[in-house]
Design a protein around this motif. Structure first.
Motif, PDB file in Angstrom:
ATOM      1  N   ARG A   9     -19.687  48.008  -9.480  1.00 40.93           N
ATOM      2  CA  ARG A   9     -18.526  47.209  -9.065  1.00 40.93           C
ATOM      3  C   ARG A   9     -18.520  45.894  -9.837  1.00 40.93           C
ATOM      4  N   ILE A  10     -17.348  45.515 -10.361  1.00 44.39           N
ATOM      5  CA  ILE A  10     -17.200  44.264 -11.092  1.00 44.39           C
ATOM      6  C   ILE A  10     -15.962  43.537 -10.581  1.00 44.39           C
ATOM      7  N   THR A  11     -15.870  42.238 -10.889  1.00 44.84           N
ATOM      8  CA  THR A  11     -14.725  41.414 -10.505  1.00 44.84           C
ATOM      9  C   THR A  11     -13.959  41.002 -11.755  1.00 44.84           C
ATOM     10  N   LEU A  12     -12.624  41.084 -11.691  1.00 45.71           N
ATOM     11  CA  LEU A  12     -11.764  40.702 -12.806  1.00 45.71           C
ATOM     12  C   LEU A  12     -10.807  39.603 -12.357  1.00 45.71           C
ATOM     13  N   ILE A  13     -10.665  38.585 -13.204  1.00 51.13           N
ATOM     14  CA  ILE A  13      -9.762  37.465 -12.928  1.00 51.13           C
ATOM     15  C   ILE A  13      -8.849  37.299 -14.133  1.00 51.13           C
ATOM     16  N   ARG A  14      -7.551  37.255 -13.888  1.00 49.45           N
ATOM     17  CA  ARG A  14      -6.615  37.089 -15.003  1.00 49.45           C
ATOM     18  C   ARG A  14      -5.331  36.425 -14.543  1.00 49.45           C
ATOM     19  N   THR A  15      -4.641  35.794 -15.480  1.00 48.28           N
ATOM     20  CA  THR A  15      -3.293  35.291 -15.261  1.00 48.28           C
ATOM     21  C   THR A  15      -2.330  36.321 -15.822  1.00 48.28           C
ATOM     22  N   PRO A  16      -1.380  36.829 -15.022  1.00 49.65           N
ATOM     23  CA  PRO A  16      -0.462  37.866 -15.510  1.00 49.65           C
ATOM     24  C   PRO A  16       0.304  37.402 -16.741  1.00 49.65           C
ATOM     25  N   PRO A  17       0.682  38.310 -17.630  1.00 50.75           N
ATOM     26  CA  PRO A  17       1.481  37.953 -18.799  1.00 50.75           C
ATOM     27  C   PRO A  17       2.766  37.231 -18.374  1.00 50.75           C
ATOM     28  N   GLY A  18       3.058  36.130 -19.026  1.00 46.80           N
ATOM     29  CA  GLY A  18       4.236  35.355 -18.670  1.00 46.80           C
ATOM     30  C   GLY A  18       3.980  34.330 -17.596  1.00 46.80           C
ATOM     31  N   GLY A  19       2.723  34.304 -17.079  1.00 43.82           N
ATOM     32  CA  GLY A  19       2.370  33.322 -16.061  1.00 43.82           C
ATOM     33  C   GLY A  19       2.463  33.878 -14.659  1.00 43.82           C
ATOM     34  N   GLY A  20       2.229  33.036 -13.701  1.00 46.87           N
ATOM     35  CA  GLY A  20       2.233  33.454 -12.302  1.00 46.87           C
ATOM     36  C   GLY A  20       0.902  33.181 -11.648  1.00 46.87           C
ATOM     37  N   GLU A  21       0.765  33.608 -10.403  1.00 47.17           N
ATOM     38  CA  GLU A  21      -0.449  33.365  -9.638  1.00 47.17           C
ATOM     39  C   GLU A  21      -1.624  34.140 -10.228  1.00 47.17           C
ATOM     40  N   VAL A  22      -2.775  33.482 -10.303  1.00 45.05           N
ATOM     41  CA  VAL A  22      -3.973  34.121 -10.830  1.00 45.05           C
ATOM     42  C   VAL A  22      -4.372  35.293  -9.941  1.00 45.05           C
ATOM     43  N   GLU A  23      -4.693  36.418 -10.558  1.00 41.96           N
ATOM     44  CA  GLU A  23      -5.106  37.625  -9.829  1.00 41.96           C
ATOM     45  C   GLU A  23      -6.625  37.770  -9.862  1.00 41.96           C
ATOM     46  N   THR A  24      -7.199  38.138  -8.749  1.00 42.86           N
ATOM     47  CA  THR A  24      -8.622  38.455  -8.664  1.00 42.86           C
ATOM     48  C   THR A  24      -8.769  39.803  -7.983  1.00 42.86           C
ATOM     49  N   LYS A  25      -9.357  40.782  -8.702  1.00 43.14           N
ATOM     50  CA  LYS A  25      -9.508  42.126  -8.153  1.00 43.14           C
ATOM     51  C   LYS A  25     -10.899  42.667  -8.476  1.00 43.14           C
ATOM     52  N   ASP A  26     -11.454  43.413  -7.538  1.00 46.27           N
ATOM     53  CA  ASP A  26     -12.693  44.141  -7.792  1.00 46.27           C
ATOM     54  C   ASP A  26     -12.364  45.571  -8.200  1.00 46.27           C
ATOM     55  N   CYS A  27     -13.137  46.088  -9.154  1.00 42.74           N
ATOM     56  CA  CYS A  27     -12.947  47.450  -9.640  1.00 42.74           C
ATOM     57  C   CYS A  27     -14.290  48.149  -9.759  1.00 42.74           C
ATOM     58  N   HIS A  28     -14.253  49.481  -9.783  1.00 42.25           N
ATOM     59  CA  HIS A  28     -15.428  50.290 -10.084  1.00 42.25           C
ATOM     60  C   HIS A  28     -15.290  50.849 -11.491  1.00 42.25           C
ATOM     61  N   ILE A  29     -16.402  50.917 -12.200  1.00 50.84           N
ATOM     62  CA  ILE A  29     -16.427  51.517 -13.526  1.00 50.84           C
ATOM     63  C   ILE A  29     -16.474  53.032 -13.377  1.00 50.84           C
ATOM     64  N   GLU A  30     -15.517  53.729 -13.990  1.00 47.52           N
ATOM     65  CA  GLU A  30     -15.423  55.176 -13.856  1.00 47.52           C
ATOM     66  C   GLU A  30     -15.797  55.923 -15.133  1.00 47.52           C
ATOM     67  N   ALA A  31     -15.777  55.246 -16.273  1.00 45.55           N
ATOM     68  CA  ALA A  31     -16.163  55.873 -17.538  1.00 45.55           C
ATOM     69  C   ALA A  31     -16.547  54.767 -18.508  1.00 45.55           C
ATOM     70  N   ILE A  32     -17.455  55.086 -19.429  1.00 45.85           N
ATOM     71  CA  ILE A  32     -17.971  54.092 -20.372  1.00 45.85           C
ATOM     72  C   ILE A  32     -17.894  54.643 -21.783  1.00 45.85           C
ATOM     73  N   SER A  33     -17.328  53.843 -22.687  1.00 44.69           N
ATOM     74  CA  SER A  33     -17.294  54.181 -24.107  1.00 44.69           C
ATOM     75  C   SER A  33     -17.872  53.010 -24.885  1.00 44.69           C
ATOM     76  N   LEU A  34     -18.875  53.286 -25.714  1.00 46.01           N
ATOM     77  CA  LEU A  34     -19.559  52.231 -26.466  1.00 46.01           C
ATOM     78  C   LEU A  34     -19.523  52.574 -27.948  1.00 46.01           C
ATOM     79  N   ASP A  35     -18.920  51.687 -28.727  1.00 43.91           N
ATOM     80  CA  ASP A  35     -18.815  51.854 -30.175  1.00 43.91           C
ATOM     81  C   ASP A  35     -19.675  50.767 -30.819  1.00 43.91           C
ATOM     82  N   VAL A  36     -20.855  51.154 -31.306  1.00 41.82           N
ATOM     83  CA  VAL A  36     -21.803  50.185 -31.851  1.00 41.82           C
ATOM     84  C   VAL A  36     -21.859  50.324 -33.361  1.00 41.82           C
TER      85      VAL A  36
END
Length: 220
Positions: A158-185
């Motif tokens: 579980r991780i937390t994401l914080i962002r301002t929506p495109p064009g502005g507006g109230e800051v969003e804070t949401k928790d999400c679960h990681i469902e798949a991982i892709s790593l390009d090294v």
């Protein structure tokens, strides 16, 4: 036992029935998480907070890209268990707004009651439209803290994401679960990690005696 069905198909049917999550982990092992897994630590606790540039603050890490997507609407759920009659769940309000959108599943349920409960649960998750965080991209470069997260996080975390929506507006804070991982090294400066996400808000439960999950009328 079913000599005419391969093992992967049966595992996927079990995951649909549970409902659970089947995947191959970083070790190459086949792993199955049942539906109760995210009720317990560490899956109830955010492991890190990521944000866009306008919301940088101590303890937060900068993401390179966050892709959003309107959730898929399913308002007519049909489930057929093993040798059972089809069980259905539908939402008239959602059908009136979005028109009928049907999802049919064949599962391993052995009672109509369990199949009906599964249909009701799936309907509750998919009958409404919302903006979901679909994919998070990290470009760790020379940032040791970002590399630590890229290398440590696992499917289900579980991780937390914080962002301002495109064009502005109230800051969003949401928790999400990681469902798949892709790593390009490649060279360190071009390394890229992409996590597919699902909303953690759909996996909140009442846990008696657990702070944050047991306050009557607040978190229940």
């Amino acid at each position: 036992p079913d000599a005419n069905t391969d093992a992967l198909t049966l595992i996927q049917a079990a995951a649909d029935t549970e409902p659970g999550l089947f995947f191959i982990d970083a070790r190459g092992w086949a792993v199955y998480h049942d539906r109760h897994r995210r009720l317990f630590t560490p899956y109830t606790v955010s492991q890190a907070t990521f944000c866009d540039a306008p919301n940088m603050a101590p303890g937060r890490l900068l993401f390179a890209r966050l892709q959003t997507k309107q959730s898929k609407i399913l308002n007519d759920i049909r489930i057929t268990g093993a040798g059972l009659a089809e069980q259905t769940a539908e939402d008239a309000v959602s059908i009136g707004v979005f028109r009928r959108r049907t999802d049919s599943l064949s599962t391993l349920h052995t009672t109509t009651g369990h199949a009906q409960s599964s249909a009701n649960w799936r309907l509750s998750r998919s009958k409404d439209s919302y903006v979901r965080y679909e994919e998070l991209e990290l470009q760790p470069g020379a940032d040791a803290d970002l590399w630590a997260q890229v290398l440590a996080r696992k499917i289900g975390d579980r991780i937390t994401l914080i962002r301002t929506p495109p064009g502005g507006g109230e800051v969003e804070t949401k928790d999400c679960h990681i469902e798949a991982i892709s790593l390009d090294v490649g060279p360190a400066t071009s390394a890229k990690c992409v996590w597919r996400l699902s909303p953690a808000a759909l996996f909140t439960y009442w846990l008696a005696g657990v702070a944050g999950f047991s306050e009557a009328g607040v978190t229940t």
